[in-house]
Design a protein around this motif. Sequence first.
Motif, PDB file in Angstrom:
ATOM      1  N   GLU A 422      35.270  48.690  42.735  1.00  0.00           N
ATOM      2  CA  GLU A 422      35.802  47.989  43.902  1.00  0.00           C
ATOM      3  C   GLU A 422      36.708  48.891  44.733  1.00  0.00           C
ATOM      4  OE1 GLU A 422      35.849  46.929  40.856  1.00  0.00           O
ATOM      5  OE2 GLU A 422      34.642  45.079  40.808  1.00  0.00           O
ATOM      6  N   LEU A 535      39.992  41.382  48.161  1.00  0.00           N
ATOM      7  CA  LEU A 535      39.570  40.204  47.405  1.00  0.00           C
ATOM      8  C   LEU A 535      40.757  39.335  46.984  1.00  0.00           C
ATOM      9  CD1 LEU A 535      36.896  41.826  45.048  1.00  0.00           C
ATOM     10  CD2 LEU A 535      36.508  40.655  47.236  1.00  0.00           C
ATOM     11  N   ARG A 538      41.191  35.371  47.075  1.00  0.00           N
ATOM     12  CA  ARG A 538      40.641  34.465  46.067  1.00  0.00           C
ATOM     13  C   ARG A 538      41.745  33.876  45.188  1.00  0.00           C
ATOM     14  NH1 ARG A 538      35.472  38.137  43.979  1.00  0.00           N
ATOM     15  NH2 ARG A 538      34.361  38.230  45.990  1.00  0.00           N
TER      16      ARG A 538
END
Length: 589
Positions: A422, A535, A538
């Motif tokens: 990532e 991310l 989330r």
Amino acid sequence: MGSGDDWQTKAWTFYNKVGELRYYVGWRAASVSRCQLVGSDIDPATGRPTGTTQDPRVQQIVRDIAGGAPGQSQLLKRLTYMLTVPGEGFVAMIVRSGDIDTYSDGSPISDTDKAAGGIEEWIALSRDEVKASGSDGIEFTLQDGSTHTYDETTDLLFRVWNPHPQKASEADSPVRAAEDPLVEIVRATVSIDNASKSRLVGNGIVFIPQEMSLPEQNAPTATPLPSETPAGYDPDIVAPPAAQQLQDLLYQVGTTAYSDQDSMAAHMPIIAAVPGEWTDKVKHLKFDSPVAESSLKTRESAIRRLAMSLDVAPERLLGLGSNSNHWSAWAIAEDDVKVHVVPVLETIVDALTRFVLRPALERAGIDPDKHVIWYDTTPLTQDPDKKAEAKDAHDRGAITSKALREYSGFVDEDGYDLTTAEGWQELARDRAAKDVSLIPMLAPLLGAGVSEIQATQQQLPAGNTTTTTDAGEGDELPHTEPATQPTATDEPDQVNASATIALVETFVARAVELANKRRRNRANAHLFRDTPIHLAHRNLPRLPKAEVPKLIEGWDTSIPWPTVERLGLTRDTITAWVEADATDILTGA
């Protein structure tokens, strides 16, 4: 200030009374305490200290002084106080018995130090703390109030002082020659204070007709009957005269007002009686004296004289002038270090070299003429804001990205985690967002569909592009452009479709990353750990749709729009797609 030790006593008195002097002494001591003691070689060519040494034995001797850097800082600080005010002080290294629990400053003694036996302690002492004991003994008064008798077999004691130019055995200090302005400051302050106190003695006197009685201070008593008259009774002196009553009343009111400045006695006038025909000629009489303008001017002038007398730039006491700014303020600080701080350090390190380093080197069999204790003023002269220098060093490959983040005030979580897939994808998206020409090269990291771009571009029919080959001298280099510019309603071919997907995904990731960074704070920082920044949403609550535009603002600032438009995509179209997708992601739609 006179001869002998009398001027030193006066110097401490002025230090305790004059705030301007106390500020200067405290500034100087704090500046010196931030510097560091270092071992240094002597340059054989110049005879000057080099500022460093590679001899580990010299380094260890210097490190052991006062127990290390923290103790050295406190030693330098107190020595500076004494060199600045009375002009002299003493350094003692004493060995105390191992049955004590704390050092003289109150800090606890570790079990390791206790097990070693005698407790070694470095202290700076004033002349008042070193006294004769017995016929030949010397007694120290320590910081905790206890005493220690000097033992010449285990202890060390030496004097550090500024030699007077006329008589080197006597101490000299910046305060010694500043007696006159200091006396003026004290006297002017007392005069101003007295004028202020005079206002507290009531609120003056109001004269009223004498037909009205003066308030009695004692309870009224009945006149005794003739049969009860005591011997020596005189009715004319039973009550004190009115003048005496007024005097007693003034004293009582003044005492009450001075001891309790919030009492009504400090605000209410005193009532007195006078002949009625004079009341229209006598007004409210007050006791207060106005603050003399001469006192204020005298004090201001004395402070200026004091500023010129001390070993410091006058701006330190008087403030920066109208022609100064924050840049010149930094220059003044550097001048202070060179002219007013370094001389104090040189006096201290010279004494430490003679009484500590040289004997230790002789015991170790090292030539004492090749080394000295020196000082490092880098903490004072180095600009604490190194962001610009760090960026330049990082661009030149001299420091790491982690170091650049530290100098810029960021944490490691703000960087790319290149230990995970990532993290590499995040780096690839940011690079592609800045330069879309890198998309084919970064395709494996950018996601599905992007890897087909390069292969599809190689399969394009020759007629789909036109190449400019007739560029003349000085023109731009030949480049390839689409034969026809597609519109928003045109059906994109496979290449443009893949490129559009890659661009939109990259730009959306950038927008979401910006929003997540702006939402991070101390309260929710734990939700960002171990999670790529793009991310992190989330782990966060869903956003209202109205808050999204502000949070993703700036996602398009580094996009080379001319290059994007060569793919047949308009800025408005891309912007609409990115903002819509980012809104869906952040709102959970």
